[in-house]
Design a protein around this motif. Structure first.
Motif, PDB file in Angstrom:
ATOM      1  N   LEU A 166       2.297   3.049   6.272  1.00 20.47           N
ATOM      2  CA  LEU A 166       0.879   2.792   6.496  1.00 20.47           C
ATOM      3  C   LEU A 166       0.614   2.624   7.988  1.00 20.47           C
ATOM      4  CD1 LEU A 166      -1.693   2.556   4.962  1.00 20.47           C
ATOM      5  CD2 LEU A 166      -1.341   0.095   4.740  1.00 20.47           C
ATOM      6  N   ALA A 167       1.504   1.928   8.677  1.00 24.06           N
ATOM      7  CA  ALA A 167       1.348   1.758  10.122  1.00 24.06           C
ATOM      8  C   ALA A 167       1.401   3.116  10.814  1.00 24.06           C
ATOM      9  CB  ALA A 167       2.430   0.834  10.659  1.00 24.06           C
ATOM     10  N   GLU A 168       2.288   3.982  10.337  1.00 26.03           N
ATOM     11  CA  GLU A 168       2.402   5.309  10.943  1.00 26.03           C
ATOM     12  C   GLU A 168       1.144   6.132  10.698  1.00 26.03           C
ATOM     13  OE1 GLU A 168       5.909   6.739   9.098  1.00 26.03           O
ATOM     14  OE2 GLU A 168       7.261   5.550  10.366  1.00 26.03           O
TER      15      GLU A 168
ATOM     16  N   ALA B 103       1.579   2.682   0.338  1.00 27.56           N
ATOM     17  CA  ALA B 103       0.633   3.231   1.307  1.00 27.56           C
ATOM     18  C   ALA B 103      -0.141   4.389   0.701  1.00 27.56           C
ATOM     19  CB  ALA B 103       1.375   3.685   2.556  1.00 27.56           C
ATOM     20  N   LEU B 104       0.574   5.264   0.021  1.00 25.50           N
ATOM     21  CA  LEU B 104      -0.066   6.430  -0.577  1.00 25.50           C
ATOM     22  C   LEU B 104      -1.101   6.012  -1.620  1.00 25.50           C
ATOM     23  CD1 LEU B 104       0.241   9.472  -0.229  1.00 25.50           C
ATOM     24  CD2 LEU B 104       1.750   9.485  -2.207  1.00 25.50           C
ATOM     25  N   PRO B 172       1.306  13.633   5.764  1.00 22.80           N
ATOM     26  CA  PRO B 172       2.711  13.301   5.986  1.00 22.80           C
ATOM     27  C   PRO B 172       3.276  12.409   4.891  1.00 22.80           C
ATOM     28  CG  PRO B 172       1.379  12.790   7.929  1.00 22.80           C
ATOM     29  CD  PRO B 172       0.438  13.111   6.841  1.00 22.80           C
ATOM     30  N   LEU B 173       2.463  11.496   4.388  1.00 25.12           N
ATOM     31  CA  LEU B 173       2.938  10.638   3.306  1.00 25.12           C
ATOM     32  C   LEU B 173       3.213  11.479   2.069  1.00 25.12           C
ATOM     33  CD1 LEU B 173       0.570   7.549   3.610  1.00 25.12           C
ATOM     34  CD2 LEU B 173       2.699   8.051   4.797  1.00 25.12           C
ATOM     35  N   GLN B 174       2.301  12.395   1.811  1.00 25.89           N
ATOM     36  CA  GLN B 174       2.437  13.246   0.644  1.00 25.89           C
ATOM     37  C   GLN B 174       3.728  14.059   0.694  1.00 25.89           C
ATOM     38  OE1 GLN B 174       0.874  13.250  -2.001  1.00 25.89           O
ATOM     39  NE2 GLN B 174       1.667  15.110  -2.950  1.00 25.89           N
ATOM     40  N   ARG B 219      -3.776   2.435  -9.077  1.00 24.87           N
ATOM     41  CA  ARG B 219      -2.790   2.063 -10.104  1.00 24.87           C
ATOM     42  C   ARG B 219      -1.869   3.232 -10.412  1.00 24.87           C
ATOM     43  NH1 ARG B 219      -6.772  -0.525 -12.958  1.00 24.87           N
ATOM     44  NH2 ARG B 219      -7.039   1.274 -14.328  1.00 24.87           N
ATOM     45  N   HIS B 220      -2.483   4.405 -10.548  1.00 26.65           N
ATOM     46  CA  HIS B 220      -1.731   5.596 -10.927  1.00 26.65           C
ATOM     47  C   HIS B 220      -0.603   5.873  -9.930  1.00 26.65           C
ATOM     48  CE1 HIS B 220      -0.794   9.635 -12.216  1.00 26.65           C
ATOM     49  NE2 HIS B 220      -1.218  10.149 -11.070  1.00 26.65           N
ATOM     50  N   VAL B 221      -0.971   5.947  -8.666  1.00 30.31           N
ATOM     51  CA  VAL B 221       0.026   6.290  -7.653  1.00 30.31           C
ATOM     52  C   VAL B 221       1.055   5.171  -7.510  1.00 30.31           C
ATOM     53  CG1 VAL B 221       0.384   6.833  -5.228  1.00 30.31           C
ATOM     54  CG2 VAL B 221      -1.605   7.760  -6.432  1.00 30.31           C
ATOM     55  N   LEU B 222       0.570   3.938  -7.542  1.00 29.67           N
ATOM     56  CA  LEU B 222       1.484   2.821  -7.372  1.00 29.67           C
ATOM     57  C   LEU B 222       2.510   2.788  -8.505  1.00 29.67           C
ATOM     58  CD1 LEU B 222       1.902   0.703  -5.318  1.00 29.67           C
ATOM     59  CD2 LEU B 222       0.495  -0.879  -6.643  1.00 29.67           C
TER      60      LEU B 222
END
Lengths: 242, 242
Positions: A166-168, B103-104, B172-174, B219-222
DNA sequence: TTTGCGCAAATTGCATGCAACATGCAGAAA
DNA sequence: TTTCTGCATGTTGCATGCAATTTGCGCAAA
Protein backbone atom coordinates in the motif's frame (compact mmCIF):
# COMPACT_ATOMS: atom_id res chain seq x y z
CA UNK A 1 34.06 -6.08 0.54
CA UNK A 2 35.41 -3.88 3.29
CA UNK A 3 36.42 -3.81 6.92
CA UNK A 4 32.99 -3.73 8.49
CA UNK A 5 31.53 -6.95 9.75
CA UNK A 6 28.71 -7.95 7.51
CA UNK A 7 26.30 -10.81 7.05
CA UNK A 8 24.53 -12.96 9.54
CA UNK A 9 27.18 -14.68 11.61
CA UNK A 10 27.65 -12.93 14.93
CA UNK A 11 30.60 -10.60 14.52
CA UNK A 12 32.91 -11.67 17.28
CA UNK A 13 35.31 -8.81 17.33
CA UNK A 14 33.82 -6.00 15.36
CA UNK A 15 36.55 -3.39 15.43
CA UNK A 16 34.45 -1.04 13.37
CA UNK A 17 30.83 -0.18 13.84
CA UNK A 18 28.51 -1.39 11.05
CA UNK A 19 28.74 2.04 9.45
CA UNK A 20 25.13 3.08 9.44
CA UNK A 21 23.75 1.81 6.14
CA UNK A 22 25.01 4.36 3.70
CA UNK A 23 22.59 3.76 0.82
CA UNK A 24 25.39 3.19 -1.70
CA UNK A 25 23.10 4.08 -4.52
CA UNK A 26 23.92 4.02 -8.20
CA UNK A 27 24.05 7.01 -10.51
CA UNK A 28 20.71 6.28 -12.06
CA UNK A 29 19.00 6.44 -8.70
CA UNK A 30 20.69 9.69 -7.83
CA UNK A 31 19.73 11.08 -11.19
CA UNK A 32 16.15 9.92 -10.71
CA UNK A 33 15.97 11.52 -7.28
CA UNK A 34 17.35 14.80 -8.52
CA UNK A 35 15.06 14.84 -11.53
CA UNK A 36 12.08 14.03 -9.38
CA UNK A 37 12.95 16.90 -7.12
CA UNK A 38 13.41 19.25 -10.07
CA UNK A 39 10.05 18.30 -11.49
CA UNK A 40 8.15 18.50 -8.23
CA UNK A 41 9.69 21.86 -7.38
CA UNK A 42 8.98 23.17 -10.85
CA UNK A 43 12.59 23.72 -11.86
CA UNK A 44 11.62 21.68 -14.87
CA UNK A 45 8.32 23.31 -15.77
CA UNK A 46 5.29 21.45 -16.99
CA UNK A 47 5.47 20.79 -20.68
CA UNK A 48 9.25 21.02 -20.82
CA UNK A 49 10.88 18.61 -23.23
CA UNK A 50 13.82 16.76 -21.79
CA UNK A 51 16.62 16.12 -24.23
CA UNK A 52 18.74 13.26 -22.99
CA UNK A 53 22.09 14.70 -23.99
CA UNK A 54 21.40 18.08 -22.41
CA UNK A 55 20.04 16.57 -19.23
CA UNK A 56 22.93 14.17 -18.94
CA UNK A 57 25.51 16.94 -19.06
CA UNK A 58 23.39 19.03 -16.71
CA UNK A 59 23.35 16.21 -14.17
CA UNK A 60 26.90 15.16 -14.86
CA UNK A 61 26.10 11.57 -15.82
CA UNK A 62 26.11 9.79 -19.12
CA UNK A 63 23.02 9.00 -21.08
CA UNK A 64 22.75 5.39 -19.95
CA UNK A 65 21.97 5.99 -16.27
CA UNK A 66 19.95 9.03 -17.25
CA UNK A 67 17.76 6.95 -19.51
CA UNK A 68 17.25 4.45 -16.71
CA UNK A 69 16.27 7.29 -14.42
CA UNK A 70 13.77 8.59 -16.94
CA UNK A 71 12.21 5.14 -17.16
CA UNK A 72 11.80 5.11 -13.39
CA UNK A 73 10.15 8.50 -13.35
CA UNK A 74 7.90 7.45 -16.22
CA UNK A 75 6.75 4.51 -14.11
CA UNK A 76 5.80 7.01 -11.41
CA UNK A 77 4.04 9.15 -13.96
CA UNK A 78 6.39 12.07 -13.45
CA UNK A 79 7.47 12.21 -17.10
CA UNK A 80 5.77 11.26 -20.33
CA UNK A 81 7.81 8.90 -22.44
CA UNK A 82 6.98 8.04 -26.04
CA UNK A 83 9.10 5.93 -28.38
CA UNK A 84 11.60 7.88 -30.42
CA UNK A 85 10.44 11.12 -28.88
CA UNK A 86 11.98 13.33 -26.25
CA UNK A 87 10.69 12.87 -22.76
CA UNK A 88 8.34 15.56 -21.53
CA UNK A 89 7.24 16.88 -18.18
CA UNK A 90 3.49 16.36 -18.14
CA UNK A 91 1.28 19.36 -17.63
CA UNK A 92 -1.57 17.99 -15.63
CA UNK A 93 -4.94 19.58 -16.07
CA UNK A 94 -7.03 20.53 -13.04
CA UNK A 95 -9.29 17.60 -13.92
CA UNK A 96 -6.38 15.20 -13.74
CA UNK A 97 -5.30 16.71 -10.45
CA UNK A 98 -8.77 16.12 -9.12
CA UNK A 99 -8.63 12.49 -10.25
CA UNK A 100 -5.28 12.19 -8.58
CA UNK A 101 -6.55 13.46 -5.25
CA UNK A 102 -9.60 11.28 -5.52
CA UNK A 103 -7.32 8.28 -5.73
CA UNK A 104 -5.04 9.63 -3.03
CA UNK A 105 -7.98 10.26 -0.74
CA UNK A 106 -9.09 6.69 -1.16
CA UNK A 107 -5.67 5.33 -0.40
CA UNK A 108 -5.15 7.56 2.60
CA UNK A 109 -8.51 6.45 3.88
CA UNK A 110 -7.17 2.90 3.75
CA UNK A 111 -3.95 3.83 5.48
CA UNK A 112 -5.86 5.57 8.25
CA UNK A 113 -8.22 2.62 8.67
CA UNK A 114 -5.33 0.21 8.86
CA UNK A 115 -3.24 2.46 11.06
CA UNK A 116 -5.94 3.04 13.66
CA UNK A 117 -5.91 -0.42 15.19
CA UNK A 118 -2.28 -1.29 14.60
CA UNK A 119 -0.27 1.87 15.10
CA UNK A 120 2.49 1.31 17.62
CA UNK A 121 2.77 3.35 20.80
CA UNK A 122 6.07 4.74 19.61
CA UNK A 123 4.60 5.99 16.35
CA UNK A 124 1.57 7.29 18.20
CA UNK A 125 3.87 9.31 20.44
CA UNK A 126 5.73 10.63 17.43
CA UNK A 127 2.44 11.56 15.87
CA UNK A 128 1.34 13.30 19.04
CA UNK A 129 4.48 15.40 18.95
CA UNK A 130 4.07 16.27 15.31
CA UNK A 131 0.43 17.14 15.86
CA UNK A 132 1.30 19.51 18.70
CA UNK A 133 3.95 21.09 16.56
CA UNK A 134 1.51 21.40 13.69
CA UNK A 135 -0.89 23.26 15.95
CA UNK A 136 1.90 25.66 16.88
CA UNK A 137 2.73 26.21 13.21
CA UNK A 138 -0.91 26.93 12.62
CA UNK A 139 -1.16 29.33 15.57
CA UNK A 140 2.01 31.15 14.49
CA UNK A 141 0.94 31.15 10.86
CA UNK A 142 4.16 29.67 9.52
CA UNK A 143 2.81 28.37 6.27
CA UNK A 144 5.74 26.53 4.73
CA UNK A 145 6.74 24.78 7.93
CA UNK A 146 3.10 23.77 8.39
CA UNK A 147 3.14 22.49 4.86
CA UNK A 148 6.23 20.35 5.37
CA UNK A 149 5.03 18.95 8.67
CA UNK A 150 1.68 18.19 7.14
CA UNK A 151 3.37 15.99 4.56
CA UNK A 152 5.36 14.30 7.27
CA UNK A 153 2.28 13.42 9.25
CA UNK A 154 0.66 11.85 6.24
CA UNK A 155 3.79 9.82 5.64
CA UNK A 156 3.81 8.73 9.26
CA UNK A 157 0.28 7.42 8.99
CA UNK A 158 1.21 5.50 5.86
CA UNK A 159 4.07 3.96 7.80
CA UNK A 160 1.80 3.13 10.68
CA UNK A 161 -0.56 1.27 8.39
CA UNK A 162 2.23 -1.25 8.13
CA UNK A 163 1.43 -2.42 4.68
CA UNK A 164 4.32 -2.26 2.27
CA UNK A 165 2.42 -2.71 -1.00
CA UNK A 166 0.00 0.00 0.00
CA UNK A 167 2.87 2.36 0.80
CA UNK A 168 4.39 1.57 -2.58
CA UNK A 169 1.12 2.36 -4.29
CA UNK A 170 0.89 5.57 -2.31
CA UNK A 171 4.32 6.97 -3.11
CA UNK A 172 3.92 7.78 -6.81
CA UNK A 173 0.59 9.49 -6.20
CA UNK A 174 2.08 11.44 -3.36
CA UNK A 175 4.88 12.70 -5.60
CA UNK A 176 2.46 14.11 -8.13
CA UNK A 177 0.24 15.50 -5.40
CA UNK A 178 3.16 17.40 -3.98
CA UNK A 179 3.77 18.88 -7.41
CA UNK A 180 0.21 20.20 -7.32
CA UNK A 181 0.38 21.38 -3.73
CA UNK A 182 3.55 23.33 -4.31
CA UNK A 183 2.01 25.43 -7.02
CA UNK A 184 -1.26 26.05 -5.24
CA UNK A 185 -0.09 26.75 -1.71
CA UNK A 186 -3.48 26.90 -0.26
CA UNK A 187 -5.56 29.76 0.82
CA UNK A 188 -5.90 30.88 4.42
CA UNK A 189 -9.51 29.86 4.76
CA UNK A 190 -8.74 26.29 3.82
CA UNK A 191 -5.82 26.37 6.23
CA UNK A 192 -8.14 26.79 9.19
CA UNK A 193 -10.28 23.91 8.06
CA UNK A 194 -7.30 21.71 7.29
CA UNK A 195 -5.87 22.23 10.78
CA UNK A 196 -9.10 21.11 12.37
CA UNK A 197 -9.29 18.05 10.16
CA UNK A 198 -5.81 17.14 11.25
CA UNK A 199 -6.80 17.43 14.89
CA UNK A 200 -9.88 15.30 14.30
CA UNK A 201 -7.87 12.70 12.47
CA UNK A 202 -5.40 12.52 15.29
CA UNK A 203 -8.20 12.10 17.82
CA UNK A 204 -9.75 9.31 15.82
CA UNK A 205 -6.43 7.52 15.56
CA UNK A 206 -5.79 7.95 19.25
CA UNK A 207 -9.20 6.46 19.93
CA UNK A 208 -8.35 3.61 17.58
CA UNK A 209 -11.49 4.37 15.64
CA UNK A 210 -10.73 2.98 12.19
CA UNK A 211 -13.91 3.93 10.38
CA UNK A 212 -13.85 7.46 11.73
CA UNK A 213 -10.15 7.96 11.01
CA UNK A 214 -10.63 6.65 7.49
CA UNK A 215 -13.59 8.90 6.83
CA UNK A 216 -11.76 11.96 8.10
CA UNK A 217 -8.65 11.22 6.10
CA UNK A 218 -10.75 10.69 3.01
CA UNK A 219 -12.62 13.96 3.37
CA UNK A 220 -9.45 15.80 4.25
CA UNK A 221 -7.48 14.75 1.20
CA UNK A 222 -10.41 15.03 -1.16
CA UNK A 223 -11.21 18.52 0.06
CA UNK A 224 -7.57 19.49 -0.32
CA UNK A 225 -7.66 18.22 -3.87
CA UNK A 226 -10.77 20.19 -4.71
CA UNK A 227 -9.28 23.41 -3.42
CA UNK A 228 -6.00 22.83 -5.23
CA UNK A 229 -7.73 21.95 -8.47
CA UNK A 230 -9.85 25.09 -8.18
CA UNK A 231 -6.78 27.20 -7.54
CA UNK A 232 -5.03 25.75 -10.55
CA UNK A 233 -8.12 26.21 -12.66
CA UNK A 234 -8.43 29.84 -11.65
CA UNK A 235 -4.78 30.45 -12.33
CA UNK A 236 -5.12 28.80 -15.72
CA UNK A 237 -7.95 31.04 -16.86
CA UNK A 238 -6.22 34.06 -15.35
CA UNK A 239 -2.47 33.33 -15.28
CA UNK A 240 -1.66 36.72 -13.80
CA UNK A 241 -3.93 36.27 -10.81
CA UNK A 242 -1.70 35.32 -7.90
CA UNK B 1 7.25 8.82 -42.50
CA UNK B 2 5.45 6.25 -44.60
CA UNK B 3 2.59 5.79 -46.98
CA UNK B 4 -0.27 5.92 -44.52
CA UNK B 5 -2.02 9.19 -44.09
CA UNK B 6 -1.33 10.48 -40.65
CA UNK B 7 -1.63 13.68 -38.69
CA UNK B 8 -4.47 16.07 -38.21
CA UNK B 9 -5.16 17.68 -41.56
CA UNK B 10 -8.11 16.03 -43.21
CA UNK B 11 -6.68 13.39 -45.52
CA UNK B 12 -8.31 14.21 -48.77
CA UNK B 13 -7.58 11.04 -50.60
CA UNK B 14 -6.37 8.52 -48.10
CA UNK B 15 -5.42 5.56 -50.21
CA UNK B 16 -4.48 3.59 -47.15
CA UNK B 17 -6.35 3.33 -43.87
CA UNK B 18 -4.64 4.87 -40.84
CA UNK B 19 -3.29 1.46 -39.90
CA UNK B 20 -4.81 0.89 -36.47
CA UNK B 21 -2.29 2.19 -33.97
CA UNK B 22 0.28 -0.54 -33.84
CA UNK B 23 1.98 0.18 -30.52
CA UNK B 24 5.44 0.34 -32.07
CA UNK B 25 7.07 -0.45 -28.74
CA UNK B 26 10.76 -0.52 -28.04
CA UNK B 27 12.82 -3.56 -27.17
CA UNK B 28 12.96 -2.72 -23.47
CA UNK B 29 9.20 -2.73 -23.24
CA UNK B 30 8.92 -6.01 -25.05
CA UNK B 31 11.57 -7.46 -22.81
CA UNK B 32 9.77 -6.14 -19.73
CA UNK B 33 6.49 -7.65 -20.87
CA UNK B 34 8.05 -11.02 -21.57
CA UNK B 35 9.91 -11.04 -18.27
CA UNK B 36 6.79 -10.07 -16.39
CA UNK B 37 4.96 -12.91 -17.99
CA UNK B 38 7.76 -15.34 -17.21
CA UNK B 39 7.79 -14.31 -13.58
CA UNK B 40 4.04 -14.34 -13.10
CA UNK B 41 3.75 -17.74 -14.76
CA UNK B 42 6.58 -19.12 -12.72
CA UNK B 43 8.91 -19.82 -15.62
CA UNK B 44 11.38 -17.81 -13.61
CA UNK B 45 10.85 -19.35 -10.19
CA UNK B 46 10.83 -17.39 -6.95
CA UNK B 47 14.32 -16.85 -5.68
CA UNK B 48 15.92 -17.23 -9.09
CA UNK B 49 18.86 -14.94 -9.72
CA UNK B 50 18.75 -13.16 -13.02
CA UNK B 51 22.13 -12.69 -14.65
CA UNK B 52 21.94 -9.88 -17.16
CA UNK B 53 24.13 -11.48 -19.80
CA UNK B 54 22.28 -14.78 -19.71
CA UNK B 55 18.88 -13.16 -19.78
CA UNK B 56 19.85 -10.86 -22.60
CA UNK B 57 20.88 -13.73 -24.87
CA UNK B 58 17.79 -15.67 -23.81
CA UNK B 59 15.56 -12.78 -24.84
CA UNK B 60 17.64 -11.88 -27.84
CA UNK B 61 18.35 -8.31 -26.81
CA UNK B 62 21.44 -6.61 -25.55
CA UNK B 63 22.05 -5.74 -21.95
CA UNK B 64 21.05 -2.10 -22.25
CA UNK B 65 17.34 -2.57 -22.98
CA UNK B 66 17.32 -5.56 -20.67
CA UNK B 67 18.58 -3.44 -17.80
CA UNK B 68 15.92 -0.87 -18.52
CA UNK B 69 13.32 -3.61 -18.46
CA UNK B 70 14.60 -4.87 -15.12
CA UNK B 71 14.32 -1.39 -13.69
CA UNK B 72 10.71 -1.23 -14.81
CA UNK B 73 9.89 -4.55 -13.21
CA UNK B 74 11.67 -3.49 -10.05
CA UNK B 75 9.41 -0.46 -9.89
CA UNK B 76 6.46 -2.84 -9.99
CA UNK B 77 8.04 -4.98 -7.31
CA UNK B 78 8.38 -7.98 -9.61
CA UNK B 79 12.14 -8.25 -9.17
CA UNK B 80 14.48 -7.33 -6.37
CA UNK B 81 17.28 -5.08 -7.46
CA UNK B 82 20.28 -4.28 -5.29
CA UNK B 83 23.35 -2.31 -6.37
CA UNK B 84 26.13 -4.45 -7.79
CA UNK B 85 24.14 -7.59 -7.27
CA UNK B 86 22.26 -9.80 -9.65
CA UNK B 87 18.55 -9.18 -9.86
CA UNK B 88 16.42 -11.75 -8.13
CA UNK B 89 12.87 -12.93 -8.40
CA UNK B 90 11.40 -12.26 -4.96
CA UNK B 91 9.98 -15.17 -3.03
CA UNK B 92 7.07 -13.64 -1.25
CA UNK B 93 6.11 -15.13 2.08
CA UNK B 94 2.49 -15.91 2.85
CA UNK B 95 2.54 -12.93 5.20
CA UNK B 96 3.59 -10.64 2.38
CA UNK B 97 0.93 -12.11 0.14
CA UNK B 98 -1.62 -11.36 2.82
CA UNK B 99 -0.40 -7.77 3.03
CA UNK B 100 -0.62 -7.55 -0.71
CA UNK B 101 -4.20 -8.70 -0.81
CA UNK B 102 -5.07 -6.41 2.06
CA UNK B 103 -3.87 -3.49 -0.05
CA UNK B 104 -5.52 -4.86 -3.16
CA UNK B 105 -8.80 -5.35 -1.32
CA UNK B 106 -8.71 -1.74 -0.22
CA UNK B 107 -8.02 -0.49 -3.71
CA UNK B 108 -10.66 -2.66 -5.31
CA UNK B 109 -13.10 -1.39 -2.74
CA UNK B 110 -12.32 2.09 -4.01
CA UNK B 111 -12.70 1.09 -7.63
CA UNK B 112 -16.05 -0.51 -6.90
CA UNK B 113 -17.25 2.53 -4.96
CA UNK B 114 -16.21 4.84 -7.75
CA UNK B 115 -17.49 2.58 -10.49
CA UNK B 116 -20.96 2.14 -9.01
CA UNK B 117 -22.21 5.66 -9.69
CA UNK B 118 -20.23 6.37 -12.83
CA UNK B 119 -20.04 3.15 -14.83
CA UNK B 120 -21.29 3.66 -18.36
CA UNK B 121 -24.17 1.70 -19.79
CA UNK B 122 -21.85 0.16 -22.35
CA UNK B 123 -19.46 -1.11 -19.69
CA UNK B 124 -22.37 -2.26 -17.58
CA UNK B 125 -23.62 -4.30 -20.52
CA UNK B 126 -20.18 -5.77 -21.04
CA UNK B 127 -20.05 -6.62 -17.37
CA UNK B 128 -23.45 -8.24 -17.55
CA UNK B 129 -22.24 -10.45 -20.37
CA UNK B 130 -19.08 -11.41 -18.55
CA UNK B 131 -21.03 -12.12 -15.40
CA UNK B 132 -23.39 -14.46 -17.24
CA UNK B 133 -20.44 -16.20 -18.82
CA UNK B 134 -18.78 -16.47 -15.43
CA UNK B 135 -21.85 -18.19 -14.06
CA UNK B 136 -21.70 -20.68 -16.92
CA UNK B 137 -18.03 -21.34 -16.28
CA UNK B 138 -18.92 -21.94 -12.67
CA UNK B 139 -21.78 -24.25 -13.51
CA UNK B 140 -19.65 -26.22 -15.94
CA UNK B 141 -16.72 -26.27 -13.56
CA UNK B 142 -14.18 -24.93 -16.04
CA UNK B 143 -11.67 -23.66 -13.56
CA UNK B 144 -9.07 -21.95 -15.70
CA UNK B 145 -11.56 -20.18 -17.91
CA UNK B 146 -13.36 -19.03 -14.77
CA UNK B 147 -10.06 -17.82 -13.46
CA UNK B 148 -9.25 -15.78 -16.55
CA UNK B 149 -12.70 -14.26 -16.78
CA UNK B 150 -12.56 -13.41 -13.10
CA UNK B 151 -9.45 -11.33 -13.71
CA UNK B 152 -11.09 -9.67 -16.64
CA UNK B 153 -14.09 -8.62 -14.60
CA UNK B 154 -11.89 -7.06 -11.96
CA UNK B 155 -10.05 -5.16 -14.67
CA UNK B 156 -13.32 -3.99 -16.13
CA UNK B 157 -14.39 -2.56 -12.80
CA UNK B 158 -11.09 -0.75 -12.48
CA UNK B 159 -11.71 0.73 -15.90
CA UNK B 160 -15.22 1.71 -14.96
CA UNK B 161 -13.95 3.61 -11.94
CA UNK B 162 -12.55 6.00 -14.50
CA UNK B 163 -9.65 7.12 -12.43
CA UNK B 164 -6.30 6.79 -14.16
CA UNK B 165 -4.01 7.23 -11.13
CA UNK B 166 -5.98 4.64 -9.23
CA UNK B 167 -5.68 2.19 -12.11
CA UNK B 168 -1.95 2.84 -12.24
CA UNK B 169 -1.69 2.13 -8.53
CA UNK B 170 -3.72 -1.02 -9.00
CA UNK B 171 -1.70 -2.57 -11.83
CA UNK B 172 1.51 -3.47 -9.99
CA UNK B 173 -0.41 -5.02 -7.11
CA UNK B 174 -2.52 -6.97 -9.54
CA UNK B 175 0.58 -8.38 -11.22
CA UNK B 176 1.91 -9.75 -7.98
CA UNK B 177 -1.52 -10.98 -6.96
CA UNK B 178 -1.75 -12.97 -10.13
CA UNK B 179 1.58 -14.54 -9.32
CA UNK B 180 0.08 -15.73 -6.06
CA UNK B 181 -3.20 -16.83 -7.58
CA UNK B 182 -1.51 -18.91 -10.23
CA UNK B 183 0.32 -21.04 -7.72
CA UNK B 184 -2.59 -21.49 -5.37
CA UNK B 185 -5.43 -22.14 -7.79
CA UNK B 186 -8.10 -22.10 -5.22
CA UNK B 187 -9.99 -24.87 -3.63
CA UNK B 188 -13.44 -25.92 -4.71
CA UNK B 189 -15.16 -24.74 -1.58
CA UNK B 190 -13.86 -21.23 -2.02
CA UNK B 191 -14.92 -21.36 -5.62
CA UNK B 192 -18.55 -21.64 -4.64
CA UNK B 193 -18.24 -18.70 -2.30
CA UNK B 194 -16.32 -16.62 -4.80
CA UNK B 195 -18.98 -17.11 -7.45
CA UNK B 196 -21.66 -15.85 -5.13
CA UNK B 197 -19.59 -12.83 -4.17
CA UNK B 198 -19.21 -12.00 -7.83
CA UNK B 199 -22.96 -12.18 -8.35
CA UNK B 200 -23.53 -9.95 -5.32
CA UNK B 201 -20.97 -7.47 -6.53
CA UNK B 202 -22.60 -7.31 -9.91
CA UNK B 203 -25.99 -6.73 -8.33
CA UNK B 204 -24.66 -3.93 -6.17
CA UNK B 205 -23.07 -2.27 -9.18
CA UNK B 206 -26.24 -2.65 -11.20
CA UNK B 207 -28.13 -1.02 -8.35
CA UNK B 208 -25.54 1.76 -8.31
CA UNK B 209 -25.01 1.07 -4.63
CA UNK B 210 -21.49 2.35 -4.02
CA UNK B 211 -21.11 1.47 -0.35
CA UNK B 212 -22.43 -2.03 -0.86
CA UNK B 213 -20.34 -2.67 -3.96
CA UNK B 214 -17.25 -1.45 -2.17
CA UNK B 215 -17.89 -3.59 0.87
CA UNK B 216 -18.44 -6.70 -1.24
CA UNK B 217 -15.36 -6.11 -3.35
CA UNK B 218 -13.32 -5.58 -0.21
CA UNK B 219 -14.50 -8.78 1.46
CA UNK B 220 -14.16 -10.71 -1.77
CA UNK B 221 -10.55 -9.80 -2.43
CA UNK B 222 -9.53 -10.02 1.20
CA UNK B 223 -11.06 -13.44 1.55
CA UNK B 224 -9.34 -14.57 -1.64
CA UNK B 225 -6.08 -13.38 -0.19
CA UNK B 226 -6.59 -15.25 3.05
CA UNK B 227 -7.30 -18.50 1.23
CA UNK B 228 -4.35 -18.07 -1.08
CA UNK B 229 -2.01 -17.21 1.76
CA UNK B 230 -3.21 -20.25 3.67
CA UNK B 231 -2.68 -22.46 0.65
CA UNK B 232 0.83 -21.14 0.17
CA UNK B 233 1.52 -21.54 3.87
CA UNK B 234 0.37 -25.13 3.84
CA UNK B 235 2.42 -25.90 0.76
CA UNK B 236 5.42 -24.30 2.38
CA UNK B 237 5.28 -26.44 5.50
CA UNK B 238 4.51 -29.50 3.40
CA UNK B 239 5.95 -28.92 -0.08
CA UNK B 240 4.83 -32.31 -1.31
CA UNK B 241 1.20 -31.68 -0.44
CA UNK B 242 -0.53 -30.71 -3.65
C1' DT C 1 39.49 -28.50 12.09
C1' DT C 2 38.68 -23.71 11.81
C1' DT C 3 39.56 -18.99 10.62
C1' DG C 4 41.34 -15.38 7.88
C1' DC C 5 43.40 -13.63 3.72
C1' DG C 6 44.01 -12.87 -1.11
C1' DC C 7 43.50 -13.69 -5.77
C1' DA C 8 40.75 -14.83 -9.93
C1' DA C 9 36.50 -15.32 -12.25
C1' DA C 10 32.04 -13.56 -12.79
C1' DT C 11 28.96 -9.77 -12.91
C1' DT C 12 27.21 -5.25 -12.69
C1' DG C 13 27.64 0.03 -13.62
C1' DC C 14 28.64 3.24 -16.78
C1' DA C 15 30.38 5.59 -21.08
C1' DT C 16 30.49 5.92 -25.82
C1' DG C 17 29.61 4.92 -30.81
C1' DC C 18 26.55 3.98 -34.48
C1' DA C 19 22.19 3.14 -36.74
C1' DA C 20 17.19 4.23 -36.95
C1' DC C 21 13.79 7.46 -36.58
C1' DA C 22 11.59 12.13 -36.39
C1' DT C 23 11.32 16.87 -37.62
C1' DG C 24 11.84 21.02 -40.17
C1' DC C 25 12.85 23.28 -44.38
C1' DA C 26 13.96 24.19 -49.08
C1' DG C 27 12.71 23.45 -53.59
C1' DA C 28 9.86 21.33 -57.25
C1' DA C 29 5.38 20.31 -59.12
C1' DA C 30 0.52 21.40 -59.56
C1' DT D 1 -0.12 30.25 -53.87
C1' DT D 2 -0.42 25.52 -52.21
C1' DT D 3 1.07 20.89 -51.73
C1' DC D 4 4.25 17.29 -52.02
C1' DT D 5 9.02 15.38 -51.90
C1' DG D 6 13.62 14.76 -50.53
C1' DC D 7 17.34 15.98 -47.69
C1' DA D 8 19.83 17.74 -43.56
C1' DT D 9 19.92 17.95 -38.75
C1' DG D 10 18.85 16.69 -34.20
C1' DT D 11 17.51 12.98 -31.08
C1' DT D 12 16.57 8.52 -29.44
C1' DG D 13 17.39 3.21 -29.34
C1' DC D 14 20.55 -0.12 -28.88
C1' DA D 15 25.09 -2.62 -28.81
C1' DT D 16 29.48 -3.05 -27.07
C1' DG D 17 33.73 -2.15 -24.28
C1' DC D 18 35.93 -1.14 -20.04
C1' DA D 19 36.34 -0.20 -15.12
C1' DA D 20 34.57 -1.25 -10.47
C1' DT D 21 32.61 -4.41 -7.39
C1' DT D 22 31.22 -8.81 -5.70
C1' DT D 23 31.89 -13.66 -4.83
C1' DG D 24 33.83 -18.15 -4.60
C1' DC D 25 37.80 -20.82 -3.72
C1' DG D 26 42.33 -22.12 -2.35
C1' DC D 27 45.81 -21.89 0.93
C1' DA D 28 48.19 -20.75 4.88
C1' DA D 29 48.12 -19.82 9.88
C1' DA D 30 46.18 -20.68 14.40
Amino acid sequence: MDVVARGRGRPRKALVVPAAQVPRTGLHEQAAARLKDMIVRGVLPAGATLVETDLSVALGVSRTPLREALKLLAAEGLVDLHPNRSARVPDWTPEEILELFEALAGIERLTAELAAPRISEALMDALRGKQAQLDRMHRDQVLDAYFALNQEIHRTIVTAAHNRPLAEAHAPLQARAQWARLRALSSGSRWEESAREHRDLFEALAARNAAEAGAIAHRHVLRTGVVIAETLQARRTDPAGR
